[in-house]
Motif scaffolding. Structure first.
Motif, PDB file in Angstrom:
ATOM      1  N   GLY A  35       0.816  -1.204   0.000  1.00 41.89           N
ATOM      2  CA  GLY A  35       0.000   0.000   0.000  1.00 41.89           C
ATOM      3  C   GLY A  35       0.850   1.254   0.000  1.00 41.89           C
ATOM      4  N   TRP A  36       0.245   2.329  -0.467  1.00 44.27           N
ATOM      5  CA  TRP A  36       0.829   3.663  -0.351  1.00 44.27           C
ATOM      6  C   TRP A  36      -0.079   4.491   0.562  1.00 44.27           C
ATOM      7  CZ3 TRP A  36       5.487   5.289  -1.969  1.00 44.27           C
ATOM      8  CH2 TRP A  36       6.156   4.545  -2.938  1.00 44.27           C
ATOM      9  N   PHE A  37       0.558   5.193   1.461  1.00 41.33           N
ATOM     10  CA  PHE A  37      -0.143   6.057   2.395  1.00 41.33           C
ATOM     11  C   PHE A  37       0.494   7.439   2.321  1.00 41.33           C
ATOM     12  CE2 PHE A  37      -2.506   2.880   4.909  1.00 41.33           C
ATOM     13  CZ  PHE A  37      -1.918   1.720   4.445  1.00 41.33           C
ATOM     14  N   ARG A  38      -0.192   8.409   2.878  1.00 43.31           N
ATOM     15  CA  ARG A  38       0.395   9.745   2.943  1.00 43.31           C
ATOM     16  C   ARG A  38      -0.057  10.456   4.210  1.00 43.31           C
ATOM     17  NH1 ARG A  38      -2.845  12.658  -2.098  1.00 43.31           N
ATOM     18  NH2 ARG A  38      -4.870  12.854  -1.060  1.00 43.31           N
ATOM     19  N   ARG A  39       0.807  11.359   4.638  1.00 38.72           N
ATOM     20  CA  ARG A  39       0.465  12.206   5.789  1.00 38.72           C
ATOM     21  C   ARG A  39       0.795  13.637   5.413  1.00 38.72           C
ATOM     22  NH1 ARG A  39       0.112  10.982  11.261  1.00 38.72           N
ATOM     23  NH2 ARG A  39       1.362   9.095  11.011  1.00 38.72           N
ATOM     24  N   ALA A  40      -0.242  14.440   5.359  1.00 40.66           N
ATOM     25  CA  ALA A  40      -0.069  15.867   5.082  1.00 40.66           C
ATOM     26  C   ALA A  40       0.131  16.607   6.400  1.00 40.66           C
ATOM     27  CB  ALA A  40      -1.292  16.406   4.350  1.00 40.66           C
ATOM     28  N   PRO A  41       0.769  17.773   6.361  1.00 44.58           N
ATOM     29  CA  PRO A  41       0.993  18.531   7.600  1.00 44.58           C
ATOM     30  C   PRO A  41      -0.303  18.776   8.358  1.00 44.58           C
ATOM     31  CG  PRO A  41       2.224  19.488   5.792  1.00 44.58           C
ATOM     32  CD  PRO A  41       1.348  18.440   5.188  1.00 44.58           C
ATOM     33  N   ARG A  45      -2.660  10.304   8.937  1.00 43.24           N
ATOM     34  CA  ARG A  45      -2.206   9.494   7.816  1.00 43.24           C
ATOM     35  C   ARG A  45      -3.416   8.869   7.120  1.00 43.24           C
ATOM     36  NH1 ARG A  45       1.385   4.837   9.784  1.00 43.24           N
ATOM     37  NH2 ARG A  45      -0.641   3.884  10.213  1.00 43.24           N
ATOM     38  N   GLU A  46      -3.373   8.823   5.797  1.00 41.59           N
ATOM     39  CA  GLU A  46      -4.479   8.234   5.053  1.00 41.59           C
ATOM     40  C   GLU A  46      -3.962   7.260   4.009  1.00 41.59           C
ATOM     41  OE1 GLU A  46      -6.716  10.823   2.489  1.00 41.59           O
ATOM     42  OE2 GLU A  46      -4.965  11.984   1.905  1.00 41.59           O
ATOM     43  N   SER A  47      -4.807   6.295   3.723  1.00 41.73           N
ATOM     44  CA  SER A  47      -4.488   5.333   2.677  1.00 41.73           C
ATOM     45  C   SER A  47      -4.719   5.986   1.319  1.00 41.73           C
ATOM     46  CB  SER A  47      -5.369   4.093   2.819  1.00 41.73           C
ATOM     47  OG  SER A  47      -5.178   3.225   1.725  1.00 41.73           O
ATOM     48  N   VAL A  48      -3.775   5.807   0.423  1.00 37.25           N
ATOM     49  CA  VAL A  48      -3.880   6.367  -0.918  1.00 37.25           C
ATOM     50  C   VAL A  48      -4.256   5.277  -1.925  1.00 37.25           C
ATOM     51  CG1 VAL A  48      -2.618   7.494  -2.786  1.00 37.25           C
ATOM     52  CG2 VAL A  48      -2.224   8.185  -0.411  1.00 37.25           C
ATOM     53  N   ALA A  49      -3.525   4.180  -1.886  1.00 35.98           N
ATOM     54  CA  ALA A  49      -3.761   3.097  -2.841  1.00 35.98           C
ATOM     55  C   ALA A  49      -3.205   1.806  -2.269  1.00 35.98           C
ATOM     56  CB  ALA A  49      -3.098   3.402  -4.185  1.00 35.98           C
ATOM     57  N   TYR A  60      -8.294   2.465  -4.363  1.00 38.70           N
ATOM     58  CA  TYR A  60      -7.789   3.826  -4.276  1.00 38.70           C
ATOM     59  C   TYR A  60      -8.675   4.675  -3.376  1.00 38.70           C
ATOM     60  CZ  TYR A  60      -5.138   2.521  -8.443  1.00 38.70           C
ATOM     61  OH  TYR A  60      -4.285   1.897  -9.328  1.00 38.70           O
ATOM     62  N   ALA A  61      -8.071   5.678  -2.774  1.00 35.19           N
ATOM     63  CA  ALA A  61      -8.854   6.689  -2.089  1.00 35.19           C
ATOM     64  C   ALA A  61      -9.645   7.467  -3.130  1.00 35.19           C
ATOM     65  CB  ALA A  61      -7.932   7.630  -1.315  1.00 35.19           C
ATOM     66  N   GLU A  62     -10.832   7.910  -2.751  1.00 30.66           N
ATOM     67  CA  GLU A  62     -11.670   8.647  -3.692  1.00 30.66           C
ATOM     68  C   GLU A  62     -10.957   9.879  -4.233  1.00 30.66           C
ATOM     69  OE1 GLU A  62     -14.725   6.159  -4.195  1.00 30.66           O
ATOM     70  OE2 GLU A  62     -14.630   8.156  -5.101  1.00 30.66           O
ATOM     71  N   SER A  63     -10.150  10.492  -3.411  1.00 27.70           N
ATOM     72  CA  SER A  63      -9.499  11.744  -3.787  1.00 27.70           C
ATOM     73  C   SER A  63      -8.442  11.571  -4.883  1.00 27.70           C
ATOM     74  CB  SER A  63      -8.846  12.379  -2.559  1.00 27.70           C
ATOM     75  OG  SER A  63      -7.891  11.498  -1.985  1.00 27.70           O
TER      76      SER A  63
END
Length: 120
Positions: A35-41, A45-49, A60-63
């Motif tokens: 999986g790929w995740f991301r954390r914005a400032p 943390r959210e799951s991306v794909a 995938y995340a809806e975004s």
């Protein structure tokens, strides 16, 4: 020792593209969902794909649907995230992770992350 090493982050203008890669070692790669995740400032943390062990299932995340594509090469122990039509709100530290079970649930191993910055 399991290692996940991300690369490919950087600074890009809105509308541009980046391709992130994650090289895995120390595990039987083909047995792990990735999986790929991301954390914005200032955000959680959210799951991306995510992608199944064979690559036959992705989510995938809806975004990011329609803009990001996750893929894997089990022969090379590599998982990638192609990011197109990037937006400033995609700015975050991106992490790859490995899950010994399925694309859902808790992930077992994490990389150190790579910064993606999208300027407007």
């Amino acid at each position: 020792q399991v290692q996940l090493v991300e690369s490919g982050g950087g600074l890009v203008q809105a509308g541009g593209s980046l391709r992130l890669s994650c090289a895995a070692s120390g595990l039987t790669f083909g047995r792990y969902a990735m999986g790929w995740f991301r954390r914005a400032p200032g955000k959680e943390r959210e799951s991306v794909a995510a992608i199944s062990t064979s690559g036959g299932f992705t989510k995938y995340a809806e975004s990011v649907k329609g803009r990001f594509t996750i893929s894997r090469d089990n022969a090379k122990n590599l998982v990638s995230l192609q990011m197109n039509s990037l937006k400033p709100e995609d700015t975050a530290v991106y992490y790859c992770a490995a899950n010994r079970n399925t694309v859902a649930g808790a992930y077992d191993y994490w990389g150190q992350g790579t910064q993606v910055t999208v300027s407007s």
